[in-house]
Design an enzyme around this catalytic site. Structure first.
Site: not given
Length: 477
Positions: A146, A221, A245
């Site tokens: 990420k 996210s 997330s």
């Protein structure tokens, strides 16, 4: 009448002053934000150049093995791929090339990559020099990260322009451990702006789509990770989870993910848009295509290196068996803060104890719960945010939670959705109905939940669910 006029004049004066201050503040804010906005075109050009470098490396590796067929490599489970690399049945170059090419293909379809980690080529060459007994369990495994995971020389933006052009001075601890165990981090992936959304879009890198349905969001996210893994452009990835997330992108994209107990893994070297969160702990965790991959990644991370590099992480190695939890470790939280914040922390702690007491009174070992699915249409996460309560609860409680797909939306499900009214029958319920319509064939996931510090039991439960699901899908003879 005249006697009131001075008061009115005075009132209008004092109303006018704040108005002028607001205008002044807005102008100042605009002045400060303009340089940040100017960074966005430069960041987009850097990404374009980085992806060109990625493609160039893939071509160089392809030239070394012109007859390479990546399809069989991309279909291998992580454990099998790791073993074949250890046994030298597959070369490091062939595996990295396969994933570079596939990641680029997935990105062109769904816009999931933010950066190429060009140092992956140097990491590959370092690994080739190791003796067999020096190879870690992730030897040669390409890993995606990420955007928020610090990699030396690269930005960790959180989807915010203000964090551009501030490259990390060193690798974060999880990245260090992954490299030490033989992994090859090769790309960073897209996120929701500020990380506080379960969509995946920001002004720098744009919207990430769901590879299973391009009209749907990949979730957030950690949506770039979810999309890349679902498209098999990576075999192992890492995200973060504050309110779902990791789990929401896993659910939306039909993959597996694990949110560990807070502080089980180091959070040092992971960017955050908001510092100082205490009542709800943000965790880093793995994302993969199956439960066994999550198990392997957690085993690797929970090595001696984790506690040595970050002494705030409790020295709890991975347990092959699942012993009963004899006592709860004291939570590592709290600094001097305002009274109301402490009151909030106290209420959260009280609720945690009440929840655990109820859990134990029911003699539960683990809990199976709904996830948030199927995938929402793009832009709908902001319109139906209340629907993520199933996910956020376990961040508040600080329980380890895994997500894995168990079935898919059927035509019958779609027909029943037409009669959905929700609990309140309000705008949010209506928006949820709109968000998930047209989802026939998309994955439906469940959450597997255990008590704090019982990641191993959580993973064991996930494996049982995964096995049961596969057995039900297999045709009966």
């Amino acid at each position: 009448m005249g006697s009131k006029m001075p008061g009115l004049v005075s009132l209008s004066y004092f109303l006018g002053v704040p108005f002028l201050l607001v205008l002044l503040g807005a102008a100042l804010l605009h002045w400060r934000q303009t340089p940040a906005r100017n960074k966005i075109p430069r960041a987009q050009k850097r990404r374009e150049k980085a992806l060109q470098q990625m493609e160039a490396l893939a071509q160089r590796l392809r030239q070394q093995e012109p007859d390479l067929d990546p399809k069989p490599i991309l279909e291998l489970p992580l454990l099998t791929l790791a073993q074949k690399l250890q046994d030298e049945e597959l070369s490091l170059e062939s595996v990295l090339c396969s994933y570079l090419e596939q990641a680029l293909r997935v990105h062109k379809e769904v816009n999931c990559l933010t950066d190429f980690l060009e140092e992956c080529e140097e990491q590959l060459q370092r690994l080739k020099k190791l003796k067999k007994n020096e190879r870690g369990p992730l030897y040669g495994i390409p890993v995606s990260l990420k955007d928020t995971f610090d990699c030396m020389g690269h930005d960790s933006t959180c989807g915010l322009a203000q964090f551009l052009e501030k490259p990390a001075a060193k690798d974060g601890i999880i990245v260090q451990i992954l490299k030490a165990q033989g992994a090859i981090p090769f790309v960073k992936t897209n996120v929701a702006q500020t990380l506080f959304s379960f969509d995946c879009s920001n002004p720098i890198y744009g919207q990430t789509l769901n590879p299973l349905n391009l009209q749907k969001t990949s979730g957030g996210s950690s949506g770039g990770e979810g999309a890349l893994l679902a498209g098999r452009g990576s075999i192992l990835g890492f995200g973060t989870d504050t309110g779902g997330s990791i789990r929401i992108p896993a659910s939306f994209c039909g993959i597996c993910g694990l949110k560990p107990t807070g502080f089980r893994l180091s959070y040092s070297g992971i960017a955050s848009a908001v510092k100082g969160k205490k009542s709800v702990t943000t965790m880093a965790g793995p994302m993969a295509l199956d439960v066994e991959s999550l198990v392997l990644s957690l085993k690797v991370l929970l090595s001696e290196d984790m506690h040595q590099l970050d002494p705030t992480v409790p020295p709890i190695p991975f347990r092959e068996e699942n012993p009963r939890l004899s006592k709860t470790l004291e939570e590592l939280r709290g600094v001097g803060t305002p009274k109301k914040l402490w009151e909030q922390h106290s209420k959260v702690e009280k609720y945690q104890h009440e929840f655990i007491a109820k859990w134990r009174s029911l003699d539960l070992d683990v809990l199976l719960a709904p996830a948030l699915d199927p995938a929402f249409y793009i832009s709908y996460p902001a319109k139906a945010s209340e629907s993520m309560s199933y996910m956020g609860l376990y961040n508040l409680l600080n329980f380890p939670v895994g997500v894995l797909p168990v079935t898919r939306v059927t035509v019958e499900d779609e027909k029943e959705l037409a009669f959905y009214k929700g609990y309140y029958g309000d705008t949010f319920d209506k928006n949820f109905q709109e968000a998930v319509r047209g989802s026939t064939g998309l994955p439906v996931a469940v959450q597997c939940i255990a008590l704090p510090w019982e990641e191993e039991l959580c993973l064991r439960f996930m494996k049982e669910v995964e096995t049961l699901t596969k057995n039900q899908k297999e045709p009966k003879e």
